[in-house]
Design a protein around this motif. Structure first.
Motif, PDB file in Angstrom:
ATOM      1  N   SER A   1       1.139  -0.975  -0.018  1.00 59.55           N
ATOM      2  CA  SER A   1      -0.116  -0.069  -0.041  1.00 59.55           C
ATOM      3  C   SER A   1       0.895   1.746   0.033  1.00 59.55           C
ATOM      4  O   SER A   1       1.787   1.481   0.934  1.00 59.55           O
ATOM      5  N   GLY A   2       0.801   2.234  -0.967  1.00 59.24           N
ATOM      6  CA  GLY A   2       1.498   3.424  -1.489  1.00 59.24           C
ATOM      7  C   GLY A   2       2.063   4.116   0.222  1.00 59.24           C
ATOM      8  O   GLY A   2       3.135   4.139   0.639  1.00 59.24           O
ATOM      9  N   SER A   3       0.865   4.693   0.853  1.00 59.65           N
ATOM     10  CA  SER A   3       1.179   4.808   2.106  1.00 59.65           C
ATOM     11  C   SER A   3       1.435   4.347   3.172  1.00 59.65           C
ATOM     12  O   SER A   3       1.952   4.588   4.222  1.00 59.65           O
ATOM     13  N   ALA A   4       1.133   3.471   3.040  1.00 59.45           N
ATOM     14  CA  ALA A   4       2.020   1.791   3.965  1.00 59.45           C
ATOM     15  C   ALA A   4       3.489   2.324   4.311  1.00 59.45           C
ATOM     16  O   ALA A   4       3.945   2.666   5.442  1.00 59.45           O
ATOM     17  N   CYS A   5       4.437   3.106   3.701  1.00 63.40           N
ATOM     18  CA  CYS A   5       5.491   2.912   3.062  1.00 63.40           C
ATOM     19  C   CYS A   5       5.924   4.223   4.541  1.00 63.40           C
ATOM     20  O   CYS A   5       6.720   4.373   5.392  1.00 63.40           O
ATOM     21  N   ARG A   6       4.889   5.572   4.529  1.00 59.92           N
ATOM     22  CA  ARG A   6       5.025   6.216   5.882  1.00 59.92           C
ATOM     23  C   ARG A   6       4.377   5.828   7.031  1.00 59.92           C
ATOM     24  O   ARG A   6       5.116   6.681   8.410  1.00 59.92           O
TER      25      ARG A   6
ATOM     26  N   GLY B   1      11.224   9.927  -5.787  1.00 61.28           N
ATOM     27  CA  GLY B   1      11.289   9.282  -7.201  1.00 61.28           C
ATOM     28  C   GLY B   1      11.814   9.032  -8.344  1.00 61.28           C
ATOM     29  O   GLY B   1      10.722   9.785  -8.580  1.00 61.28           O
ATOM     30  N   GLU B   2      12.834   8.831  -8.721  1.00 62.00           N
ATOM     31  CA  GLU B   2      12.711   8.392  -9.986  1.00 62.00           C
ATOM     32  C   GLU B   2      13.103   7.822 -11.002  1.00 62.00           C
ATOM     33  O   GLU B   2      13.010   7.359 -12.169  1.00 62.00           O
ATOM     34  N   ALA B   3      13.948   6.269  -9.790  1.00 63.34           N
ATOM     35  CA  ALA B   3      14.226   5.299 -11.050  1.00 63.34           C
ATOM     36  C   ALA B   3      13.134   4.413 -11.061  1.00 63.34           C
ATOM     37  O   ALA B   3      12.093   4.205 -11.095  1.00 63.34           O
ATOM     38  N   ALA B   4      13.381   4.180 -12.352  1.00 63.36           N
ATOM     39  CA  ALA B   4      12.519   2.888 -12.690  1.00 63.36           C
ATOM     40  C   ALA B   4      11.926   2.234 -12.534  1.00 63.36           C
ATOM     41  O   ALA B   4      10.527   1.498 -11.999  1.00 63.36           O
ATOM     42  N   ASP B   5      12.700   1.643 -11.479  1.00 60.69           N
ATOM     43  CA  ASP B   5      12.342   0.174 -11.042  1.00 60.69           C
ATOM     44  C   ASP B   5      12.327   0.674  -9.242  1.00 60.69           C
ATOM     45  O   ASP B   5      11.763   0.061  -8.272  1.00 60.69           O
ATOM     46  N   GLY B   6      11.611   1.799  -9.154  1.00 60.01           N
ATOM     47  CA  GLY B   6      11.532   2.251  -6.980  1.00 60.01           C
ATOM     48  C   GLY B   6      12.040   2.135  -6.444  1.00 60.01           C
ATOM     49  O   GLY B   6      12.250   2.609  -5.083  1.00 60.01           O
ATOM     50  N   SER B   7      13.130   2.039  -7.438  1.00 57.84           N
ATOM     51  CA  SER B   7      14.440   1.922  -6.049  1.00 57.84           C
ATOM     52  C   SER B   7      14.715   3.321  -4.789  1.00 57.84           C
ATOM     53  O   SER B   7      15.322   3.235  -3.676  1.00 57.84           O
ATOM     54  N   ASP B   8      14.819   4.541  -5.250  1.00 60.20           N
ATOM     55  CA  ASP B   8      14.674   5.252  -5.040  1.00 60.20           C
ATOM     56  C   ASP B   8      13.282   6.184  -3.886  1.00 60.20           C
ATOM     57  O   ASP B   8      13.388   7.140  -3.863  1.00 60.20           O
ATOM     58  N   SER B   9      12.027   5.427  -4.177  1.00 60.31           N
ATOM     59  CA  SER B   9      10.627   6.019  -4.516  1.00 60.31           C
ATOM     60  C   SER B   9      10.474   5.049  -2.299  1.00 60.31           C
ATOM     61  O   SER B   9      10.008   4.466  -2.221  1.00 60.31           O
ATOM     62  N   MET B  10      11.001   6.363  -1.475  1.00 57.93           N
ATOM     63  CA  MET B  10      11.619   5.820  -0.350  1.00 57.93           C
ATOM     64  C   MET B  10      10.658   6.821   0.924  1.00 57.93           C
ATOM     65  O   MET B  10      10.539   7.745   0.413  1.00 57.93           O
ATOM     66  N   ALA B  11       9.643   6.307   1.972  1.00 57.75           N
ATOM     67  CA  ALA B  11      10.232   7.287   3.346  1.00 57.75           C
ATOM     68  C   ALA B  11      10.730   6.860   3.918  1.00 57.75           C
ATOM     69  O   ALA B  11      12.266   7.075   3.868  1.00 57.75           O
ATOM     70  N   ASP B  12      11.000   8.576   4.364  1.00 60.07           N
ATOM     71  CA  ASP B  12      12.004   9.193   5.301  1.00 60.07           C
ATOM     72  C   ASP B  12      11.867   9.614   6.238  1.00 60.07           C
ATOM     73  O   ASP B  12      10.269  10.655   5.994  1.00 60.07           O
ATOM     74  N   GLN B  13      11.964   9.594   7.873  1.00 59.45           N
ATOM     75  CA  GLN B  13      11.176  10.792   8.259  1.00 59.45           C
ATOM     76  C   GLN B  13      11.921  12.313   8.333  1.00 59.45           C
ATOM     77  O   GLN B  13      12.455  12.933   9.093  1.00 59.45           O
ATOM     78  N   VAL B  14      11.085  13.401   8.444  1.00 56.34           N
ATOM     79  CA  VAL B  14      11.722  14.709   8.145  1.00 56.34           C
ATOM     80  C   VAL B  14      11.315  15.284   9.745  1.00 56.34           C
ATOM     81  O   VAL B  14      12.438  16.032   9.774  1.00 56.34           O
ATOM     82  N   ALA B  15      10.462  14.924  10.458  1.00 54.57           N
ATOM     83  CA  ALA B  15      10.227  15.449  12.290  1.00 54.57           C
ATOM     84  C   ALA B  15      10.295  14.157  13.116  1.00 54.57           C
ATOM     85  O   ALA B  15       8.850  13.762  12.970  1.00 54.57           O
ATOM     86  N   GLU B  16      11.172  13.997  13.867  1.00 57.57           N
ATOM     87  CA  GLU B  16      10.204  13.232  15.329  1.00 57.57           C
ATOM     88  C   GLU B  16       9.065  13.371  15.694  1.00 57.57           C
ATOM     89  O   GLU B  16       8.879  14.776  15.730  1.00 57.57           O
ATOM     90  N   ALA B  17       8.521  13.055  16.399  1.00 56.86           N
ATOM     91  CA  ALA B  17       7.378  14.115  17.005  1.00 56.86           C
ATOM     92  C   ALA B  17       8.062  14.263  18.077  1.00 56.86           C
ATOM     93  O   ALA B  17       7.349  15.097  18.377  1.00 56.86           O
TER      94      ALA B  17
END
Length: 394
Positions: free
Chosen positions: A157-162, A174-190
């Motif tokens: 599920s796309g939003s599951a990564c978040r 991301g831009e890679a065709a294989d999705g290798s750079d389409s990922m989540a990262d934490q902008v700020a901790e709670a």
């Protein structure tokens, strides 16, 4: 017998509600988005999925999933992609260390429970797939980071990564065709902005008429507004939102949250044929937020709507009376209020009669929550030591 051993791992995972929305795929097979998105992870004390992943050579052939007590089909491309990726990572560990038990060859039995309605616009698939992936990763003792696991969860599920992170989280398209750079990262901790609160007005707990998956691809194919959204609107909103979070600037956070929700639903209405996720109760919630902000003389509340009619209203703890007090004034009969949080609050906004009437008749319950943490390993198991499913103690 040793070969009959049941291996188990349990985790909880949170719901996240986007303030810059994901809508549209550039690759449906890999679940690659047409735009980046950003969300707030909500507290698992109020909304969470609990999942136990287990495996055993004694299990019958084939993987299985029990969701809220009902068998769920795992033969589809999405769960299979997650199984395949996680098994491959475990098999690599086993190949490197022959002393490890061959868990990758054993059938998986997954048991999962939500403490909120599934598929009712409350981001159940995000929490569900995040818990699914995290629990199996824990079972397999994978050394993968949350960002690495987000590559796998995204395929479910796309939003599951978040939902693999707590706090404030971006999904980089991301831009890679294989999705290798389409990922989540934490902008700020709670803990960076712990005063963030959310009040959810549940306008419907029914399943959606048009699923997110089919809806977003109709939008991609037919909406003229959509192209403007992904090229200009979202990149600008992402930039402003990340700055607002870094500076804890609620006025900027609120404006982008509301504008982005409006933009998303405008592209849904511009889809041919049009898609309407919001209803009259949703629109009444918008008017109520506008009235609350007008009375305060500043933005103290920000509405957002996912692909469903439920309103999520963000506010800061110090503005609880201005936001929650006024909504409690017209929705006090509804279930879900935390008595200790509302008993001393006063209302000072006089809502339009039609707005108050729609909310009174259309909101079935409320959920009071706050920004929270990411997945947490737990010793509460939904699979007994002998492999039989059990119910949660919650």
């Amino acid at each position: 017998m040793a070969s009959e051993k049941v291996y188990r791992a349990s985790t909880t995972a949170p719901v996240n509600i986007a303030v810059v929305k994901y809508w549209g795929k550039r690759d449906t097979k890999l679940n690659l988005p047409t735009n980046s998105s950003l969300s707030v992870t909500l507290s698992q004390a109020d909304l969470r999925t609990l999942t136990t992943a287990s495996c055993s050579s004694s299990y019958p052939e084939g993987d299985s999933l029990l969701l809220n007590g009902e068998p769920s089909d795992v033969s589809g491309a999405r769960p299979q992609a997650c199984f395949r990726e996680l098994r491959a990572r475990r098999a690599a560990l086993e190949a490197a260390d022959p002393s490890l038990p061959k868990l990758s060859t054993m059938p998986l039995r997954i048991v999962s429970e939500n403490n909120f309605p599934t598929a009712a616009g409350l981001a159940s698939s995000a929490a569900g797939f995040a818990a699914f992936v995290r629990a199996i990763a824990n079972l397999y003792e994978l050394p993968a980071s949350p960002s690495e696991l987000s590559l796998i969860a995204r395929q479910g599920s796309g939003s599951a990564c978040r939902s693999l992170f707590g706090g404030y989280v971006a999904w980089r398209m991301g831009e890679a065709a294989d999705g290798s750079d389409s990922m989540a990262d934490q902008v700020a901790e709670a803990s960076h902005w712990p005063e963030m609160r959310a009040l959810i007005l549940v306008a419907s707990a029914a399943k959606k008429g048009v699923s997110s998956t089919s809806g977003m691809q109709q939008t991609v194919a037919t909406s003229g507004l959509f192209q403007e959204r992904i090229k200009s609107v979202v990149p600008k909103n992402m930039e402003i939102m990340e700055k607002a979070i870094a500076e804890r600037d609620f006025a900027a956070f609120a404006e982008v949250t509301m504008r982005d929700s409006n933009s998303f639903h405008a592209t849904c209405a511009d889809t041919y044929p049009p898609i309407f996720y919001m209803n009259d109760v949703s629109r009444a919630a918008i008017r109520a937020v506008e009235a609350i902000n007008a009375a305060a003389g500043r933005s103290v509340a920000a509405y957002t709507f996912d692909a469903g009619p439920n309103a999520v209203i963000y506010y800061l703890e110090q503005d609880t009376e201005a936001v929650v007090g006024n909504l409690y004034g017209i929705l006090s009969e509804v279930d879900g209020w935390k008595a200790s949080a509302v008993e001393a609050l006063k209302a000072n906004v006089s809502f339009d009669e039609s707005v108050a009437g729609l909310l009174k008749n259309g909101v079935s319950r409320v959920i009071m929550t706050s920004v929270g943490e990411g997945p947490v390993a737990t010793q509460e198991f939904l699979v007994a030591e002998d492999g039989t499913p059990v119910k949660s103690s919650a």
